[in-house]
Design a protein around this motif. Structure first.
Motif, PDB file in Angstrom:
ATOM      1  N   PHE A  47      54.900  79.187  29.058  1.00  0.00           N
ATOM      2  CA  PHE A  47      56.149  79.335  29.716  1.00  0.00           C
ATOM      3  C   PHE A  47      56.342  80.952  29.936  1.00  0.00           C
ATOM      4  CE2 PHE A  47      57.031  75.801  27.011  1.00  0.00           C
ATOM      5  CZ  PHE A  47      57.059  74.842  28.080  1.00  0.00           C
TER       6      PHE A  47
ATOM      7  N   ILE B  40      54.643  81.545  33.439  1.00  0.00           N
ATOM      8  CA  ILE B  40      55.862  81.239  34.495  1.00  0.00           C
ATOM      9  C   ILE B  40      56.950  82.163  34.555  1.00  0.00           C
ATOM     10  CG2 ILE B  40      57.293  79.227  35.080  1.00  0.00           C
ATOM     11  CD1 ILE B  40      55.242  77.459  33.933  1.00  0.00           C
TER      12      ILE B  40
ATOM     13  N   ILE C 267      55.642  85.212  36.547  1.00  0.00           N
ATOM     14  CA  ILE C 267      55.710  84.905  37.932  1.00  0.00           C
ATOM     15  C   ILE C 267      56.600  84.646  38.886  1.00  0.00           C
ATOM     16  CG2 ILE C 267      53.169  84.734  37.762  1.00  0.00           C
ATOM     17  CD1 ILE C 267      53.541  81.956  37.983  1.00  0.00           C
TER      18      ILE C 267
ATOM     19  N   GLY D 212      63.304  78.402  43.727  1.00  0.00           N
ATOM     20  CA  GLY D 212      61.653  78.408  43.558  1.00  0.00           C
ATOM     21  C   GLY D 212      61.197  78.281  42.223  1.00  0.00           C
ATOM     22  N   ILE D 213      60.203  78.891  41.647  1.00  0.00           N
ATOM     23  CA  ILE D 213      59.811  78.544  40.378  1.00  0.00           C
ATOM     24  C   ILE D 213      60.860  78.604  39.152  1.00  0.00           C
ATOM     25  CG2 ILE D 213      58.200  79.447  38.414  1.00  0.00           C
ATOM     26  CD1 ILE D 213      56.422  80.753  40.715  1.00  0.00           C
ATOM     27  N   GLY D 214      60.766  77.399  38.445  1.00  0.00           N
ATOM     28  CA  GLY D 214      61.647  77.518  37.139  1.00  0.00           C
ATOM     29  C   GLY D 214      62.304  76.407  37.167  1.00  0.00           C
ATOM     30  N   ASP D 215      62.295  75.318  38.155  1.00  0.00           N
ATOM     31  CA  ASP D 215      62.972  73.697  37.961  1.00  0.00           C
ATOM     32  C   ASP D 215      62.075  72.856  38.144  1.00  0.00           C
ATOM     33  OD1 ASP D 215      65.157  72.131  37.992  1.00  0.00           O
ATOM     34  OD2 ASP D 215      66.400  73.542  38.380  1.00  0.00           O
ATOM     35  N   ASP D 216      62.355  71.663  38.057  1.00  0.00           N
ATOM     36  CA  ASP D 216      61.429  70.539  37.878  1.00  0.00           C
ATOM     37  C   ASP D 216      60.668  70.294  39.514  1.00  0.00           C
ATOM     38  OD1 ASP D 216      61.672  68.830  35.569  1.00  0.00           O
ATOM     39  OD2 ASP D 216      63.701  69.472  36.240  1.00  0.00           O
TER      40      ASP D 216
ATOM     41  N   ASP E   6      51.831  68.563  40.168  1.00  0.00           N
ATOM     42  CA  ASP E   6      51.454  68.217  38.805  1.00  0.00           C
ATOM     43  C   ASP E   6      49.945  68.122  38.768  1.00  0.00           C
ATOM     44  OD1 ASP E   6      53.938  67.901  37.193  1.00  0.00           O
ATOM     45  OD2 ASP E   6      54.391  66.733  38.824  1.00  0.00           O
TER      46      ASP E   6
ATOM     47  N   ASP F 110      59.678  64.327  38.463  1.00  0.00           N
ATOM     48  CA  ASP F 110      60.359  65.670  38.852  1.00  0.00           C
ATOM     49  C   ASP F 110      61.179  65.453  40.077  1.00  0.00           C
ATOM     50  OD1 ASP F 110      59.215  67.306  36.883  1.00  0.00           O
ATOM     51  OD2 ASP F 110      57.527  67.395  37.765  1.00  0.00           O
TER      52      ASP F 110
ATOM     53  N   ARG G 230      68.442  72.880  36.602  1.00  0.00           N
ATOM     54  CA  ARG G 230      68.628  72.754  35.339  1.00  0.00           C
ATOM     55  C   ARG G 230      69.642  73.933  34.656  1.00  0.00           C
ATOM     56  NH1 ARG G 230      62.009  73.627  33.668  1.00  0.00           N
ATOM     57  NH2 ARG G 230      61.249  71.708  34.520  1.00  0.00           N
TER      58      ARG G 230
ATOM     59  N   ASP H  57      63.375  66.209  33.835  1.00  0.00           N
ATOM     60  CA  ASP H  57      62.810  64.998  33.047  1.00  0.00           C
ATOM     61  C   ASP H  57      62.205  65.179  31.956  1.00  0.00           C
ATOM     62  OD1 ASP H  57      60.766  66.475  34.214  1.00  0.00           O
ATOM     63  OD2 ASP H  57      59.542  64.741  34.787  1.00  0.00           O
TER      64      ASP H  57
ATOM     65  N   SER I  90      59.364  65.360  30.024  1.00  0.00           N
ATOM     66  CA  SER I  90      57.985  65.697  30.250  1.00  0.00           C
ATOM     67  C   SER I  90      57.530  66.175  28.888  1.00  0.00           C
ATOM     68  CB  SER I  90      57.428  66.101  31.394  1.00  0.00           C
ATOM     69  OG  SER I  90      58.049  67.360  31.650  1.00  0.00           O
TER      70      SER I  90
HETATM   71  P1  ADP Z   1      57.481  70.091  35.166  1.00  0.00           P
HETATM   72  O1  ADP Z   1      57.082  69.894  33.513  1.00  0.00           O
HETATM   73  O2  ADP Z   1      58.953  69.777  35.314  1.00  0.00           O
HETATM   74  O3  ADP Z   1      56.539  69.839  35.879  1.00  0.00           O
HETATM   75  P2  ADP Z   1      56.578  73.018  34.276  1.00  0.00           P
HETATM   76  O4  ADP Z   1      57.087  73.062  33.040  1.00  0.00           O
HETATM   77  O5  ADP Z   1      55.154  72.317  34.589  1.00  0.00           O
HETATM   78  O6  ADP Z   1      57.336  71.802  35.104  1.00  0.00           O
HETATM   79  O7  ADP Z   1      56.645  73.943  35.435  1.00  0.00           O
HETATM   80  C1  ADP Z   1      58.188  74.862  35.199  1.00  0.00           C
HETATM   81  C2  ADP Z   1      58.098  75.563  36.864  1.00  0.00           C
HETATM   82  O8  ADP Z   1      56.911  76.359  36.779  1.00  0.00           O
HETATM   83  C3  ADP Z   1      58.075  74.759  37.979  1.00  0.00           C
HETATM   84  O9  ADP Z   1      58.853  75.325  38.820  1.00  0.00           O
HETATM   85  C4  ADP Z   1      56.625  74.978  38.409  1.00  0.00           C
HETATM   86  O10 ADP Z   1      56.598  74.676  39.684  1.00  0.00           O
HETATM   87  C5  ADP Z   1      56.275  76.365  37.786  1.00  0.00           C
HETATM   88  N1  ADP Z   1      54.812  76.638  37.777  1.00  0.00           N
HETATM   89  C6  ADP Z   1      54.055  75.991  36.837  1.00  0.00           C
HETATM   90  N2  ADP Z   1      52.820  76.588  36.620  1.00  0.00           N
HETATM   91  C7  ADP Z   1      52.966  77.488  37.865  1.00  0.00           C
HETATM   92  C8  ADP Z   1      51.693  78.125  38.405  1.00  0.00           C
HETATM   93  N3  ADP Z   1      50.615  78.284  37.963  1.00  0.00           N
HETATM   94  N4  ADP Z   1      52.082  78.912  39.527  1.00  0.00           N
HETATM   95  C9  ADP Z   1      53.334  79.119  40.140  1.00  0.00           C
HETATM   96  N5  ADP Z   1      54.288  78.167  39.385  1.00  0.00           N
HETATM   97  C10 ADP Z   1      54.150  77.451  38.436  1.00  0.00           C
END
Ligand code: ADP
Ligand code: MG
Length: 340
Positions: free
Chosen positions: A5, A8, A11, A23-27, A44, A73, A148, A215, A217
């Motif tokens: 976490f 994530i 980035i 962008g990054i941070g949701d399902d 995934d 997702d 979220r 979701d 997961s």
């Molecule tokens: P989920 O369990 O819902 O699939 P994750 O916990 O895997 O979600 O990821 C949370 C967020 O971080 C999502 O937006 C995902 O796209 C992003 N993310 C996860 N790993 C990376 C990565 N290596 N580079 C960029 N974004 C990432």
């Protein structure tokens, strides 16, 4: 060592196109498509011996699961799935078998059910283990993607289905249970061949029923924590309202009553109660969502007959999740699955 976490967090937010709504941070990521529609996209990865074991599952279930986790997702955004890409890397010894054919058989059986079209992917060789990457994209009506980050104090917290089954199935597999001869096939299937809540997710999105959704997961305690962090709120949940997977209780009682014979299995099963598995066990792929007071009636009408349970409320105590039990209150720490 940094957690998954933390990486994530570091980035995220480095995007520059106006078309990116989330962008990054949701399902899923949410991209503006046209004046009526937004696109949602998720990816995934499943890695052999980390996310699955070949001797616990069959290739058809693995194909099913690779798609199901991405469909989950898409459902968590309140969207409908449309397109998919699947990439697989396998070692030569697997290539020589019918693994790939069987994998696609399981994948397509689920894809057909939800009208998902395979539009690309990649096949490659790996030195030793199987690696699978699943991408699914779908659509949602403009501005209706359920994030979220929009839960508000006073919202009710709901989950679909029953929890802990996938974790119970995993415990059984870890203790040596074999699917073919198992008397607990329903629990094992919750782990090996999960059902995404595609229909419920779509209805929630279409009718604007939820303020936030994710979701399950990683596990309820972790995933509720994700909603709380993103929404800057807290939560209160009631232990007796959490829908525990059917048969999980029976399984624990019977395992605990067993005589010494299978020590390994006993200790592994005993170490977690059904409630603990429902709170912290991952991979149920049910939906967790929050509903404002004014939408409660509409929710009950729109999801009549579907398995949903109200388990608590959102509070204003940022990032704090309270678990109310018979013996009082405790603070629930996020203890779900993490790769690192
Ligand atoms: P989920 O369990 O819902 O699939 P994750 O916990 O895997 O979600 O990821 C949370 C967020 O971080 C999502 O937006 C995902 O796209 C992003 N993310 C996860 N790993 C990376 C990565 N290596 N580079 C960029 N974004 C990432
Ligand atoms: Mg998710």
């Amino acid at each position: 060592m940094k957690s998954e976490f933390e990486i994530i967090e570091k980035i995220r937010g480095q995007t520059f196109s106006k078309s990116i709504k989330t962008g990054i941070g949701d399902d899923c990521a949410v991209i503006s498509k046209d004046s009526k529609t937004d696109l949602v996209i998720t990816t995934d990865m499943l890695v052999e011996d980390i996310d699955f074991r070949l001797n616990w599952t069959i290739p058809e279930y693995l194909g099913h699961k690779a798609l199901a986790i991405s469909l989950s997702d898409i459902a968590a955004m309140g969207a409908s799935p449309n397109w998919a890409m699947i990439s697989i890397g396998v070692p030569e010894k697997i290539w020589k078998t019918d693994f790939i054919e069987k994998f696609y058989k399981g994948w397509f059986a689920l894809a057909i059910k939800f009208n998902v079209n395979l539009i690309g992917g990649d096949l490659s060789r790996t030195p030793d283990k199987i690696v699978i990457d699943s991408i699914v994209a779908g659509e949602v009506e403009k501005n209706k993607a359920v994030l979220r980050s929009k839960a508000k104090p006073g919202d009710a917290i709901f989950v679909t289905g029953r929890l802990g089954g996938a974790a119970g199935g995993l415990k059984l597999l870890q203790s040596g249970e074999k699917f073919e001869i198992s008397q607990h096939k329903n629990l094992l299937r919750r782990q090996l061949q999960p059902t995404p809540q595609t229909e419920i997710g779509r209805i929630i999105g279409e009718k604007n029923l939820a303020t936030a959704m994710i979701d399950l997961s990683d596990g309820l305690s972790s995933d509720l924590n994700h909603i709380c962090r993103e929404s800057n709120v807290g939560a209160k949940i009631y232990a007796d309202k959490i829908p525990i997977a059917r048969n999980l209780k029976n399984l624990f009682e019977s395992k605990n009553n067993q005589t010494k014979k299978d020590k390994k299995s006993q200790s592994s099963i005993k170490s977690s109660s059904p409630l603990t598995l429902a709170l912290n066990g991952g991979e149920d792929f049910e939906l967790l969502f929050t509903v404002s007071r004014k939408k409660n009636f509409q929710l009950e009408k729109s999801l009549a007959g579907k398995a949903i349970s109200r388990i608590g409320e959102i509070t204003s105590d940022a990032d704090e999740i309270e678990l109310i039990t018979d013996s009082g209150k405790e603070i629930l720490q996020p203890e779900g699955f993490q790769h690192f």
